[in-house]
Design a protein around this motif. Structure first.
Motif, PDB file in Angstrom:
ATOM      1  N   THR A  36      14.102   7.139  -6.726  1.00  0.00           N
ATOM      2  CA  THR A  36      14.934   8.087  -5.988  1.00  0.00           C
ATOM      3  C   THR A  36      14.090   8.974  -5.086  1.00  0.00           C
ATOM      4  N   LEU A  37      13.001   9.511  -5.665  1.00  0.00           N
ATOM      5  CA  LEU A  37      12.165  10.431  -4.898  1.00  0.00           C
ATOM      6  C   LEU A  37      11.522   9.728  -3.709  1.00  0.00           C
ATOM      7  N   ARG A  38      11.130   8.472  -3.920  1.00  0.00           N
ATOM      8  CA  ARG A  38      10.538   7.719  -2.811  1.00  0.00           C
ATOM      9  C   ARG A  38      11.552   7.556  -1.695  1.00  0.00           C
ATOM     10  N   LYS A  39      12.797   7.324  -2.085  1.00  0.00           N
ATOM     11  CA  LYS A  39      13.835   7.165  -1.061  1.00  0.00           C
ATOM     12  C   LYS A  39      13.999   8.438  -0.258  1.00  0.00           C
ATOM     13  N   LEU A  40      13.696   9.569  -0.901  1.00  0.00           N
ATOM     14  CA  LEU A  40      13.787  10.845  -0.197  1.00  0.00           C
ATOM     15  C   LEU A  40      12.525  11.111   0.612  1.00  0.00           C
ATOM     16  N   GLY A  41      11.631  10.153   0.628  1.00  0.00           N
ATOM     17  CA  GLY A  41      10.453  10.291   1.475  1.00  0.00           C
ATOM     18  C   GLY A  41       9.293  11.023   0.835  1.00  0.00           C
ATOM     19  N   MET A  42       9.286  11.130  -0.500  1.00  0.00           N
ATOM     20  CA  MET A  42       8.177  11.831  -1.141  1.00  0.00           C
ATOM     21  C   MET A  42       7.130  10.832  -1.620  1.00  0.00           C
ATOM     22  N   ALA A  51       0.820  -1.219   0.000  1.00  0.00           N
ATOM     23  CA  ALA A  51       0.000   0.000   0.000  1.00  0.00           C
ATOM     24  C   ALA A  51       0.848   1.261   0.000  1.00  0.00           C
ATOM     25  N   ASN A  52       2.076   1.161   0.495  1.00  0.00           N
ATOM     26  CA  ASN A  52       2.934   2.345   0.519  1.00  0.00           C
ATOM     27  C   ASN A  52       3.861   2.396  -0.677  1.00  0.00           C
ATOM     28  N   SER A  53       3.694   1.433  -1.581  1.00  0.00           N
ATOM     29  CA  SER A  53       4.638   1.365  -2.689  1.00  0.00           C
ATOM     30  C   SER A  53       4.303   2.386  -3.760  1.00  0.00           C
ATOM     31  N   GLU A  54       5.314   2.763  -4.520  1.00  0.00           N
ATOM     32  CA  GLU A  54       5.101   3.748  -5.575  1.00  0.00           C
ATOM     33  C   GLU A  54       4.259   3.179  -6.698  1.00  0.00           C
ATOM     34  N   TYR A  55       4.113   1.855  -6.746  1.00  0.00           N
ATOM     35  CA  TYR A  55       3.366   1.247  -7.845  1.00  0.00           C
ATOM     36  C   TYR A  55       1.908   1.026  -7.492  1.00  0.00           C
ATOM     37  N   LYS A  56       1.525   1.550  -6.316  1.00  0.00           N
ATOM     38  CA  LYS A  56       0.170   1.350  -5.830  1.00  0.00           C
ATOM     39  C   LYS A  56      -0.905   1.688  -6.868  1.00  0.00           C
ATOM     40  N   HIS A  57      -0.840   2.916  -7.395  1.00  0.00           N
ATOM     41  CA  HIS A  57      -1.898   3.346  -8.314  1.00  0.00           C
ATOM     42  C   HIS A  57      -1.874   2.557  -9.610  1.00  0.00           C
ATOM     43  N   GLU A  58      -0.660   2.265 -10.083  1.00  0.00           N
ATOM     44  CA  GLU A  58      -0.537   1.511 -11.321  1.00  0.00           C
ATOM     45  C   GLU A  58      -1.117   0.111 -11.140  1.00  0.00           C
ATOM     46  N   LEU A  59      -0.781  -0.520 -10.001  1.00  0.00           N
ATOM     47  CA  LEU A  59      -1.316  -1.856  -9.715  1.00  0.00           C
ATOM     48  C   LEU A  59      -2.833  -1.798  -9.659  1.00  0.00           C
TER      49      LEU A  59
END
Lengths: 628, 199
Positions: A452-458, A265-273
């Protein structure tokens, strides 16, 4: 063989295509439409499908699994933690009380205590598929009733595990010799009893760890190929694998899928999935509802109408009362409580699984199972009608309309702003908004950048922003603005078109690479167009003028004047540029205008006025004419 | 029905409770009557005032209100910029400047200090009317009729209810103007326009 599969597909698809729009039109909801479609093609009416209905139902249960995966995906771990009281308290008490009460009634009806208890536990289950689908369709998931309903359904999913464990202990009949056609390979069968819990815990732990640390990388690699169908295949493969793994260790596959969803649920691919799997969920759930409709045994009803109807009404009444009572205790308002209690009072699809398990393990007699299967199917079938009756008959009398009162602590992911494209341009806009505490949902198609952006907490999501479904799941219907800063001009135009068509309320602010690009956007009806180089080159011009000795304020005003002029001129040229010849002459004219405008302050009234107010010239003249 | 132009100037409206409430009242009046609100900081965030537009607005209205906080015993910079650029020689004043003759103008101001502080014996040593002399004279030079101000005093200590009371007064003042019920001669002799309003 192939042909018969296709014919089957045609029968199911045609019935759905025929009945669902009609049901929707009549305000009955899609679930009832599918159920009616099932009844129509089932043995009772047309007889187009027969025994294979059971197999299809089993196959279509994958739709329920996908649905639970999607539900998990929507539910971040923090939110799940907040739901712990309703899940354990409300859910736990509902299963316990319903099981005891219905079991007790079965005991009174003359069943021995073991089958009575088994029956009670089975009947305490509600239908995740029908209820969640209906609540989603009506947009009631975020209401208090919706949240509590979800909590109860979640607990029931968890409760299946201990129920399956207890059931064999209740056997009173000799166990039939392996009649299970769906016998599957089990990881736990050959193991000594004490080891099994470890295998189960290990499997769930493995699921969480893989979801958390491996799937992100896998999706990233797949996303980098840019092949959407492979991404979809990967997602389906993952859900299917989870389902099989969970079945192998004796857990509910739906529960496993739910856990996997929460992990991602916190993954960046959430919406795509979400947007990729959603259509499969819809189709399979539809298939599932059709097969439920087809499975309703009308012969049994014809033979024993009073008994069947009495059982359906009785069971739903008992369940509804228990739910209503608990809803009251847990502080639900009357209108919300009605929705909650009536919504969950049917018996759910898990019952089919548990019934077949119970009959195979010699707990319930076949007659009881047949009768109860019909009862369960009917109770599911009438659920949409109960929803409808509640909505149309009960709630209006109550005076209070069910309003989507948002849970106060519910974290909404719907920001007022969507930023499409977080490259060198979008990232500045995004950072600026963020610095001013304006939440933005960011969509980007560059998987490395997203990473990268996710790693920066965005909060950045991967996906092609020009796709309708992705926009929808990013909340485009609720957002107010969309910043479009994609690199490819074609993609920008595509996105503009999609957004204007499906989300007309969304204001669009679009970045244009150059003049030509800006013309296209103006043609597309965009009013907020930003040429990416205009402002910074003008700022450079201002500094140049100032360094040359012009007053700073004068240079700055000149630049603002220039920009205003330039934007007006662009809007005019956009209108006439289709005529090439006119474009050139008009452009030349404009350049001449501009030169004049900037060289003398007599051409543009706007500039002249400003000068006038501060210019004592005319006042000086008047004073000089006066006599001293 | 007389028309009213409110020239509103506040550089940080988001920080002013009083002015938000007052503006809310104006907006509710403006939506149904001949009141126009011209929010200067919203219109010209870069101070590039559109002189043509402003002059046309002045021509179109009977009453002009300068609504602003009483910064340093005067107005925020925008009002000064507006005066400098819009009230042109030969248009608003001077031998040929007769565009505004006979129009009525006054200030609506909000100030932290109570009325007793604006007194010879008080902290601020001068009355509000004395501080407003430049506006008075500007109006005079432009051949306009300068009316006393509507003043909201002591904004630092106002309760929500008191602010709403001022807002109601402001609203009834606007209604007086739009319905031509203001006795201009009587009003000119008052200290504040507030005196004409009950509630």
């Amino acid at each position: 063989m192939n042909q018969s599969v296709l014919i089957q597909a045609i029968i199911y698809l045609a019935s759905g295509v025929l009945f669902v729009p009609i049901a929707k039109r009549l305000g009955l909801g899609s679930v009832l439409g599918y159920l009616l479609a099932g009844v129509a093609i089932g043995p009772a009416v047309l007889g187009l499908v027969g025994d294979e209905g059971q197999d299809i139902m089993h196959f279509a249960e994958f739709g329920v699994i996908i649905m639970l995966f999607l539900v998990g995906l929507e539910l971040e771990p923090e939110r799940l933690w907040k739901l712990r009281v309703p899940v354990l308290g409300l859910g736990g008490l509902q299963v316990l009380l319903t099981a005891l009460l219905t079991g007790g009634l079965a005991l009174v009806a003359g069943l021995p205590w073991q089958p009575a208890l088994a029956l009670g536990m089975i009947l305490s289950m509600s239908s995740t598929a029908i209820v969640l689908q209906t609540l989603n369709e009506k947009g009631l998931m975020q209401t208090a009733a919706g949240q509590n309903t979800f909590a109860v359904l979640l607990f029931q999913d968890i409760a299946v595990i201990p129920i399956l464990a207890i059931m064999p202990l209740l056997a009173t009949y000799p166990v039939a010799e392996s009649t299970d056609h769906h016998a599957h390979f089990s990881l736990t069968d050959g193991l000594p009893g004490w080891l099994r819990p470890f295998v189960v815990v290990g499997a769930v732990l493995g699921l969480v760890l893989i979801g958390r640390y491996v799937m992100g990388t896998v999706f990233r690699i797949i996303a980098r190929t840019g092949l959407r169908e492979v991404f979809i295949a990967t997602a389906l493969l993952m859900v299917a694998s989870i389902a099989v793994l969970m079945e192998m260790v004796g857990l509910s596959p739906a529960l496993g899928a739910f856990v996997a969803g929460v992990v991602l649920a916190n993954s960046e691919y959430k919406h795509e999935l979400e947007s990729d799997i959603d259509p499969f969920k819809g189709l399979l759930l539809g298939l599932f509802f059709i097969s439920v409709g087809a499975a309703i045994n009308f012969d049994l009803i014809r033979e024993n109408p009073l008994l069947v109807i009495g059982l359906v009404v009785g069971i739903m009444a008992v369940k509804g009362l228990v739910l209503g009572l608990l809803g009251k205790v847990f502080g639900l308002q009357t209108d919300q409580n009605l929705l909650f209690a009536l919504g969950l009072c049917q018996v759910g699809e898990f019952a089919f699984v548990l019934f077949s398990f119970a009959s195979q393990n010699g707990i319930l007699a076949q007659e009881v199972v047949d009768l109860m299967t019909a009862v369960v199917a009917i109770s599911m079938g009438v659920t949409p009608l109960v929803f409808l009756a509640n909505e149309k008959l009960l709630l209006p009398r109550l005076g209070t309309k069910e309003k989507a009162s948002k849970e106060q602590d519910h974290i909404e992911e719907h920001n007022a702003v969507i930023v499409a494209g977080f490259g060198r341009y979008g990232n500045i806009v995004g950072r600026f908004l963020r610095a001013n505490n304006i939440g933005a949902t960011v969509l980007d198609f560059d998987s490395d950048r997203v990473d990268t952006l996710r790693k920066l907490g965005m909060k950045v999501y991967y996906g092609d922003a020009s796709r309708y479904d992705l926009l929808k799941s990013a909340g485009a219907d609720k957002a107010r603005l969309m910043i479009i800063a994609l690199d490819s001009p074609e993609k920008v135009l595509e996105l503009v078109e999609t957004a204007k068509k499906h989300f007309p309320n969304l204001k669009l602010l679009v970045r244009a690479a150059d003049r030509e690009d800006a013309y296209e956007l103006l043609d597309a009806g965009i009013t907020h167009v930003y040429r990416e180089t205009l402002d910074s080159s003008l700022r450079m011009g201002v500094d140049a003028m100032t360094l040359l000795g012009f007053r700073a304020y004068q240079s700055q005003r000149a630049a603002r004047l220039f920009r205003k002029h330039d934007e007006q001129n662009m809007a005019e040229l956009a209108a006439v540029r289709h005529d090439r010849k006119q474009y050139f002459s008009s452009a030349r004219q404009r350049i001449r205008d501009l030169e004049e405008l900037l060289s003398s302050d007599t051409n543009d009234r706007w500039l002249k006025d400003v000068e006038d107010g501060w210019d004592p010239e005319s006042l000086r003249n008047e004073v000089r004419q006066m006599k001293p | 029905m007389a028309s009213v132009l409110i020239l509103f100037a506040h550089p940080a409206l988001e920080k002013s409770r009083t002015n938000r409430i007052l503006m809310g009242a104006c907006q509710s009046v403006a939506s149904v009557t001949s009141v126009t609100i011209n929010d200067l900081y919203q219109e010209y965030p870069d101070f590039d005032i559109d002189v043509d537009r402003e002059q046309q607005l002045l021509l179109d209205h009977e009453y002009i209100i300068l609504h602003h906080p009483f910064y340093w015993y005067s107005s925020p910079a925008m009002v000064k910029q507006w005066e400098d650029l819009v009230l042109e020689h030969g248009w608003a004043y001077g031998r040929e400047g007769n565009a505004l003759v006979g129009k009525k103008i006054f200030n609506v101001i909000t100030t932290g200090g109570p009325q007793r502080a604006y007194d010879e014996a008080g902290l601020n040593r001068f009355t509000v009317r004395q501080f407003l002399a430049p506006f008075d004279q500007t109006a005079h030079l432009c051949k306009m009729i300068y009316l006393p101000p509507f003043v909201v005093h002591g904004t630092h200590r106002l309760t929500e209810e008191e602010m709403h009371q001022y807002a109601r007064q402001y609203k009834s003042l606007l209604t007086l103007l739009t319905t031509d019920q203001l006795d201009v001669e009587d009003a000119r002799n008052r200290q504040y326009l507030n005196e004409l309003l009950v509630d």
